[in-house]
Write a protein that holds these residues in place. Structure first.
Motif, mmCIF file in Angstrom:
data_model
loop_
_atom_site.group_PDB
_atom_site.id
_atom_site.type_symbol
_atom_site.label_atom_id
_atom_site.label_comp_id
_atom_site.label_asym_id
_atom_site.label_seq_id
_atom_site.Cartn_x
_atom_site.Cartn_y
_atom_site.Cartn_z
ATOM 1 N N GLU A 49 -1.284 -1.223 -3.196
ATOM 2 C CA GLU A 49 -2.446 -1.143 -4.085
ATOM 3 C C GLU A 49 -2.893 -2.539 -4.515
ATOM 4 N N ARG A 50 -1.927 -3.418 -4.782
ATOM 5 C CA ARG A 50 -2.250 -4.788 -5.180
ATOM 6 C C ARG A 50 -2.831 -5.580 -4.006
ATOM 7 N N ILE A 51 -2.325 -5.328 -2.804
ATOM 8 C CA ILE A 51 -2.778 -6.070 -1.623
ATOM 9 C C ILE A 51 -4.212 -5.688 -1.234
ATOM 10 N N ILE A 52 -4.459 -4.391 -1.180
ATOM 11 C CA ILE A 52 -5.769 -3.935 -0.692
ATOM 12 C C ILE A 52 -6.802 -3.789 -1.802
ATOM 13 N N LYS A 53 -6.323 -3.961 -3.066
ATOM 14 C CA LYS A 53 -7.216 -3.855 -4.230
ATOM 15 C C LYS A 53 -7.968 -2.516 -4.225
ATOM 16 N N ALA A 54 -7.195 -1.462 -4.105
ATOM 17 C CA ALA A 54 -7.772 -0.113 -3.997
ATOM 18 C C ALA A 54 -8.466 0.303 -5.293
ATOM 19 N N GLN A 55 -9.643 0.875 -5.157
ATOM 20 C CA GLN A 55 -10.371 1.395 -6.313
ATOM 21 C C GLN A 55 -9.876 2.787 -6.689
ATOM 22 N N LYS A 56 -9.452 3.537 -5.697
ATOM 23 C CA LYS A 56 -8.986 4.911 -5.931
ATOM 24 C C LYS A 56 -7.988 5.281 -4.852
ATOM 25 N N ILE A 57 -6.910 5.929 -5.244
ATOM 26 C CA ILE A 57 -5.893 6.347 -4.283
ATOM 27 C C ILE A 57 -5.697 7.855 -4.378
ATOM 28 N N PHE A 98 1.164 11.899 19.139
ATOM 29 C CA PHE A 98 -0.125 12.484 18.761
ATOM 30 C C PHE A 98 -1.234 11.444 18.579
ATOM 31 N N ASN A 99 -0.899 10.182 18.828
ATOM 32 C CA ASN A 99 -1.889 9.101 18.752
ATOM 33 C C ASN A 99 -2.571 9.054 17.382
ATOM 34 N N ILE A 100 -1.751 8.990 16.328
ATOM 35 C CA ILE A 100 -2.257 8.982 14.954
ATOM 36 C C ILE A 100 -2.486 7.532 14.511
ATOM 37 N N PRO A 101 -3.698 7.194 14.087
ATOM 38 C CA PRO A 101 -3.969 5.828 13.616
ATOM 39 C C PRO A 101 -3.510 5.650 12.168
ATOM 40 N N TYR A 102 -3.287 4.419 11.764
ATOM 41 C CA TYR A 102 -2.948 4.128 10.370
ATOM 42 C C TYR A 102 -3.168 2.646 10.097
ATOM 43 N N ASP A 103 -3.360 2.334 8.818
ATOM 44 C CA ASP A 103 -3.452 0.941 8.387
ATOM 45 C C ASP A 103 -2.091 0.422 7.941
ATOM 46 N N PHE A 104 -1.350 1.292 7.276
ATOM 47 C CA PHE A 104 0.002 0.937 6.833
ATOM 48 C C PHE A 104 0.907 2.152 7.000
ATOM 49 N N LEU A 105 2.171 1.862 7.194
ATOM 50 C CA LEU A 105 3.161 2.915 7.400
ATOM 51 C C LEU A 105 4.335 2.682 6.450
ATOM 52 N N THR A 139 21.736 15.254 2.195
ATOM 53 C CA THR A 139 21.544 14.822 0.823
ATOM 54 C C THR A 139 21.205 13.340 0.890
ATOM 55 N N ASN A 140 20.052 12.974 0.359
ATOM 56 C CA ASN A 140 19.542 11.606 0.448
ATOM 57 C C ASN A 140 19.817 10.849 -0.842
ATOM 58 N N ILE A 141 20.361 9.643 -0.731
ATOM 59 C CA ILE A 141 20.648 8.798 -1.884
ATOM 60 C C ILE A 141 19.956 7.458 -1.668
ATOM 61 N N SER A 142 19.039 7.100 -2.581
ATOM 62 C CA SER A 142 18.232 5.907 -2.385
ATOM 63 C C SER A 142 17.868 5.279 -3.718
ATOM 64 N N THR A 143 17.608 3.967 -3.707
ATOM 65 C CA THR A 143 17.112 3.303 -4.911
ATOM 66 C C THR A 143 15.594 3.247 -4.929
ATOM 67 N N GLU A 144 14.963 3.638 -3.829
ATOM 68 C CA GLU A 144 13.522 3.473 -3.690
ATOM 69 C C GLU A 144 12.781 4.804 -3.762
ATOM 70 N N ASN A 145 11.463 4.705 -3.953
ATOM 71 C CA ASN A 145 10.602 5.882 -3.860
ATOM 72 C C ASN A 145 9.229 5.435 -3.360
ATOM 73 N N LYS A 146 8.435 6.384 -2.928
ATOM 74 C CA LYS A 146 7.159 6.060 -2.304
ATOM 75 C C LYS A 146 6.181 5.385 -3.261
ATOM 76 N N VAL A 147 6.300 5.688 -4.548
ATOM 77 C CA VAL A 147 5.370 5.132 -5.529
ATOM 78 C C VAL A 147 5.426 3.609 -5.550
ATOM 79 N N ASP A 148 6.640 3.045 -5.546
ATOM 80 C CA ASP A 148 6.769 1.582 -5.599
ATOM 81 C C ASP A 148 6.102 0.927 -4.392
ATOM 82 N N ALA A 149 6.255 1.533 -3.232
ATOM 83 C CA ALA A 149 5.618 0.990 -2.019
ATOM 84 C C ALA A 149 4.100 1.101 -2.111
#
Length: 205
Positions: free
Chosen positions: A151-159, A36-43, A136-146
């Motif tokens: 957020e620290r890298i791009i110094k986001a003002q609002k997410i 679908f030719n979707i652009p993004y800055d990070f994935l 059934t998915n088993i993981s130590t990670e979640n999207k928030v940590d990523a």
């Protein structure tokens, strides 16, 4: 879909950062992005275990420790399970000896899948365990940590975030979160019609 795509491109052209965060592996979601030719800055892939930049370079990755992996696999051997496979932060693999961020378990029926979630969650309280369509998915990670890492890298003002299923819940609660109308979350989250709708709201603020 074309309206969403146009809004995303305009959003990025206005020097905003657009991130795709998914439970899919890089290989799986990249096929859709190319289609679908979707652009993004990070994935963000694999429920937050790995981040790729817009050139598809890995800039962040985490894996389940070998000791924890062995413990979980040992516990699963006592269950009635149809199939066990793994996420190596690029694709699904059958090789248990690789570095993996997620264990995917296919049970014989939906009831046993939910029973497995209850059992694993009770023993491993720090794991993210949830039922997707087929696994059934088993993981130590979640999207928030990523997202916090970015957020620290791009110094986001609002997410702002938008989601539709249970692996999005923590992200929606942590940030200014919305759900699409056809979501699978039975919670009173703010509802949005589309990505275009959210971008229009952001632009009007």
């Amino acid at each position: 879909f074309n309206k969403n795509l146009k809004s995303i491109k305009e959003f990025m052209n206005n020097k905003n950062v657009f991130i795709i965060a998914t439970g899919r592996t890089f290989k799986s979601i990249k096929n859709k992005i190319n289609e679908f030719n979707i652009p993004y800055d990070f994935l963000i892939c694999s429920d937050g275990a790995v981040i790729y930049d817009k050139m598809d370079n890995v800039i962040y990755s985490k894996y389940i420790s070998n000791d924890l992996k062995k413990m979980i696999i040992s516990d699963l051997k006592d269950k009635k399970i149809k199939l066990i496979t793994f996420d190596n932060n690029f694709e699904i693999t059958d090789n248990i000896n690789e570095n993996i961020s997620r264990i995917l378990v296919k049970t014989y029926n939906e009831e046993s899948g939910y029973s497995l979630i209850e059992e694993v969650s009770k023993k491993y309280i720090n794991l993210m365990v949830y039922k997707s369509t087929n696994w059934t998915n088993i993981s130590t990670e979640n999207k928030v940590d990523a997202i916090k890492y970015l957020e620290r890298i791009i110094k986001a003002q609002k997410i702002y975030v938008i989601g539709d299923s249970c692996n999005d819940a923590k992200m929606i609660e942590e940030y200014d979160g919305y759900v699409v109308r056809n979501n699978t979350l039975n919670k009173n989250y703010k509802v949005i019609n589309s990505v275009e709708h959210l971008i229009n709201l952001i632009s009007s603020n």
